[in-house]
Design a protein around this motif. Structure first.
Motif, PDB file in Angstrom:
ATOM      1  N   ILE A  39      42.685  29.899  44.603  1.00 15.35           N
ATOM      2  CA  ILE A  39      42.314  31.127  43.910  1.00 15.35           C
ATOM      3  C   ILE A  39      43.353  32.176  44.267  1.00 15.35           C
ATOM      4  O   ILE A  39      43.731  32.324  45.447  1.00 15.35           O
ATOM      5  N   LEU A  40      43.840  32.840  43.263  1.00 22.76           N
ATOM      6  CA  LEU A  40      44.839  33.885  43.503  1.00 22.76           C
ATOM      7  C   LEU A  40      44.160  35.238  43.246  1.00 22.76           C
ATOM      8  O   LEU A  40      43.786  35.536  42.111  1.00 22.76           O
ATOM      9  N   LEU A  41      43.966  36.000  44.329  1.00 20.86           N
ATOM     10  CA  LEU A  41      43.169  37.227  44.246  1.00 20.86           C
ATOM     11  C   LEU A  41      44.031  38.482  44.256  1.00 20.86           C
ATOM     12  O   LEU A  41      45.033  38.548  44.977  1.00 20.86           O
ATOM     13  N   ARG A  42      43.573  39.463  43.503  1.00 17.31           N
ATOM     14  CA  ARG A  42      44.247  40.750  43.555  1.00 17.31           C
ATOM     15  C   ARG A  42      43.148  41.817  43.496  1.00 17.31           C
ATOM     16  O   ARG A  42      42.725  42.242  42.423  1.00 17.31           O
ATOM     17  N   GLY A  43      42.667  42.174  44.692  1.00 16.01           N
ATOM     18  CA  GLY A  43      41.612  43.190  44.799  1.00 16.01           C
ATOM     19  C   GLY A  43      42.233  44.554  45.070  1.00 16.01           C
ATOM     20  O   GLY A  43      43.448  44.724  44.989  1.00 16.01           O
ATOM     21  N   GLU A  44      41.351  45.471  45.425  1.00 12.05           N
ATOM     22  CA  GLU A  44      41.809  46.855  45.662  1.00 12.05           C
ATOM     23  C   GLU A  44      42.941  46.940  46.689  1.00 12.05           C
ATOM     24  O   GLU A  44      43.975  47.557  46.446  1.00 12.05           O
ATOM     25  N   ASP A  45      42.749  46.233  47.831  1.00 12.99           N
ATOM     26  CA  ASP A  45      43.754  46.291  48.908  1.00 12.99           C
ATOM     27  C   ASP A  45      45.086  45.724  48.448  1.00 12.99           C
ATOM     28  O   ASP A  45      46.147  46.282  48.712  1.00 12.99           O
ATOM     29  N   GLU A  46      45.012  44.590  47.755  1.00  9.64           N
ATOM     30  CA  GLU A  46      46.243  43.944  47.290  1.00  9.64           C
ATOM     31  C   GLU A  46      46.966  44.825  46.263  1.00  9.64           C
ATOM     32  O   GLU A  46      48.194  44.926  46.285  1.00  9.64           O
ATOM     33  N   ILE A  47      46.193  45.481  45.400  1.00 11.22           N
ATOM     34  CA  ILE A  47      46.828  46.355  44.398  1.00 11.22           C
ATOM     35  C   ILE A  47      47.616  47.449  45.129  1.00 11.22           C
ATOM     36  O   ILE A  47      48.787  47.689  44.816  1.00 11.22           O
TER      37      ILE A  47
ATOM     38  N   THR B   9      50.493  43.150  46.935  1.00 11.61           N
ATOM     39  CA  THR B   9      50.464  41.743  47.394  1.00 11.61           C
ATOM     40  C   THR B   9      49.409  40.956  46.611  1.00 11.61           C
ATOM     41  O   THR B   9      48.727  41.519  45.741  1.00 11.61           O
ATOM     42  N   VAL B  10      49.290  39.669  46.949  1.00 10.01           N
ATOM     43  CA  VAL B  10      48.187  38.847  46.424  1.00 10.01           C
ATOM     44  C   VAL B  10      47.596  38.066  47.594  1.00 10.01           C
ATOM     45  O   VAL B  10      48.273  37.878  48.612  1.00 10.01           O
ATOM     46  N   THR B  11      46.358  37.608  47.439  1.00  8.24           N
ATOM     47  CA  THR B  11      45.784  36.726  48.459  1.00  8.24           C
ATOM     48  C   THR B  11      45.564  35.360  47.829  1.00  8.24           C
ATOM     49  O   THR B  11      44.956  35.253  46.754  1.00  8.24           O
ATOM     50  N   LEU B  12      46.113  34.359  48.489  1.00  7.13           N
ATOM     51  CA  LEU B  12      45.967  32.984  48.002  1.00  7.13           C
ATOM     52  C   LEU B  12      44.925  32.277  48.855  1.00  7.13           C
ATOM     53  O   LEU B  12      45.048  32.228  50.079  1.00  7.13           O
ATOM     54  N   LYS B  13      43.882  31.755  48.203  1.00  8.79           N
ATOM     55  CA  LYS B  13      42.798  31.103  48.952  1.00  8.79           C
ATOM     56  C   LYS B  13      42.815  29.618  48.615  1.00  8.79           C
ATOM     57  O   LYS B  13      42.801  29.245  47.433  1.00  8.79           O
TER      58      LYS B  13
END
Ligand code: HAM
Length: 437
Positions: free
Chosen positions: A396-404, A408-412
């Motif tokens: 899953i490739l996430l882009r939440g508030e922090d990543e925006i 960055t992106v978070t890869l799970k």
């Protein structure tokens, strides 16, 4: 009055293929195709509807008389939905007989229709791998076709003792019945039909049918039983069998030893094959586990099919392997792998403002041939994770508030539950590395 709803039931004897079923079907087809191609066979296909005459010629009484789906089209032509592929392949070969380099090695996986009583291993629509070779009369063609047939099961992981190949020769039964038992051609035809269904009827029914067909010979049943028990060594004790037929059979079995198949192949005079076109060796392959009684494969040599269309004859040999019986076989021997979703990455939409950027990420991933599904609806994280989990996504490739905020992106990794926060290009690199492992 309440409106009557349409049924969601599929037509009797057919299957709906939901995505998970398609994964299985694609797997079966890809293994079959790989093995056929590895022997130099090329894929072909033909129409699902053919003229009824094509099957009337030699497909055989049971299919043409009882099982064929035929109709008159809007132009008053008598047509049929193909119950088998052999007449089509013969027609196609005959049409280009002069242009095709020989030997011709072709395969196809058509869906076929027969109006049968559906049961275990029997449906009205099934898919059937057809592998056929034209233009080789030597028994080396038999060796290649049989070894290809066995290699398909080995490619699925089958053990040597999980199936058996039973072989006979068309001339054998004819010679025994006409010259040995001295029955009329009509009686011979009836007895062949009885033997073809012997496994599906009781011993009493079998005896009654034979006695009714040959009423003037009370020893007929015991003579036929002796014939059915013959081995390649005892064939000379069976009345009527010509020396040439005996030699042909014995040579094939000798040759099968040389290619290391002798522990899998069995001479079995009870193999009949209900098609009128076979002229030489005929064979069937069976699962050895008792719950699957239907044959997995059926095939043989046919010398006279091309001659229906052309003045030239060209000998053909081949087999059909059905997907229903194959699946039953693989299930019985625990050979079906778990099928994961083909898609690799899921990108949830956590914030409406990320929509365009998520599409950009997806484009980059697809350029690298990585399959990716992008959410079109912004929903709560938990809901999107459970959707991705249900569909079997690996990452899953996430882009939440922090990543925006951080760019960055978070890869799970859904398999290990590990996650990394990095730039998109580093995440992409990570996925590529993992996929190449
Ligand atoms: P067949 O014996 O009718 O041969 O079919 C071959 C295989 O297709 C069978 O062994 C079985 O696995 C599968 N099969 C047949 N009918 C059904 C059904 N109603 N439901 C599920 N599976 C079925 C032929 O069709 C020949 N034309 C094969 C051939 C090709 N001979 C030479 N080249």
């Amino acid at each position: 009055m309440k409106e009557q709803k349409l049924t969601t039931e599929n037509y009797k004897g057919t299957r709906d293929f939901y995505p998970e079923d398609m994964r299985l079907r694609n797997y079966l087809f890809s293994v079959m195709k790989d093995v056929a191609k590895s022997y130099g066979y090329e894929e072909y296909d033909g129409p699902m509807v053919e003229s009824l005459d094509l099957y009337r010629a030699k497909t055989g009484e049971e299919i043409v008389g009882k099982q064929i789906y035929n109709f008159v089209d809007k132009g008053d032509r008598e047509v049929a939905i193909r119950p088998e592929m052999t007449p089509t392949v013969a027609r196609m070969v005959a049409k280009k007989l002069r242009d095709l380099p020989r030997p011709i090695r072709w395969f196809s996986i058509p869906n076929l229709w027969r109006y049968e009583q559906p049961g275990h291993g029997r449906l009205r629509e099934h898919w059937q791998l057809n592998v056929d070779m034209f233009g080789v009369t030597s028994q080396r063609a038999e060796l290649e076709i049989l070894s290809l047939a066995c290699d398909i099961l080995f490619a699925f992981g089958a053990k040597r003792n999980s199936f058996k190949v039973t072989i006979s020769h068309r001339s054998l039964l004819d010679e025994f019945l006409l010259d040995g038992l001295k029955v009329s051609p009509n009686q011979a035809h009836e007895v062949s039909k009885i033997l073809d269904k012997k496994n599906k009827i009781t011993e009493e029914e079998y005896v009654a049918l034979v006695s009714k067909t040959i009423p003037n010979d009370p020893t007929a049943v015991s003579k036929i039983n002796l014939f059915l028990a013959a081995t390649t060594e005892t064939l000379d004790q069976i009345p009527g069998i010509k020396e040439e037929t005996r030699n042909t059979i014995q040579t094939l079995f000798e040759d099968l030893k040389t290619i290391g198949l002798d522990d899998i192949v069995y001479f079995d005079p009870s193999v009949v094959r209900g098609f009128d076109y076979y002229t030489g060796f005929i064979f069937e392959i069976f699962d050895t586990s008792p719950q699957n009684k239907r044959s997995l494969y059926g095939g043989g040599r046919y010398d006279n099919l091309i001659g229906l269309f052309s003045n030239e004859e060209l000998s053909g040999i081949g087999f059909g392997l059905g997907d229903v019986t194959l699946q039953n076989f693989l299930t019985a021997h625990d050979l079906l792998p778990d099928f994961a979703n083909d898609s690799t990455v899921y990108i949830p939409l956590l914030d409406e403002s990320s929509f365009a950027e998520n599409q950009n990420f997806a484009r980059e991933l697809r350029k690298e041939k990585i399959a990716v599904e992008v959410s079109l609806l912004s929903q709560k994280m938990g809901k999107q994770l459970s959707y991705a989990e249900k569909k079997g996504y690996r990452w899953i490739l996430l882009r939440g508030e922090d990543e925006i905020k951080a760019g960055t992106v978070t890869l799970k990794d859904m398999a290990t539950r590990n996650q990394w926060t990095s730039s998109f290009s580093e995440a992409l690199q990570k996925i590529k590395e993992e996929l190449s492992k």
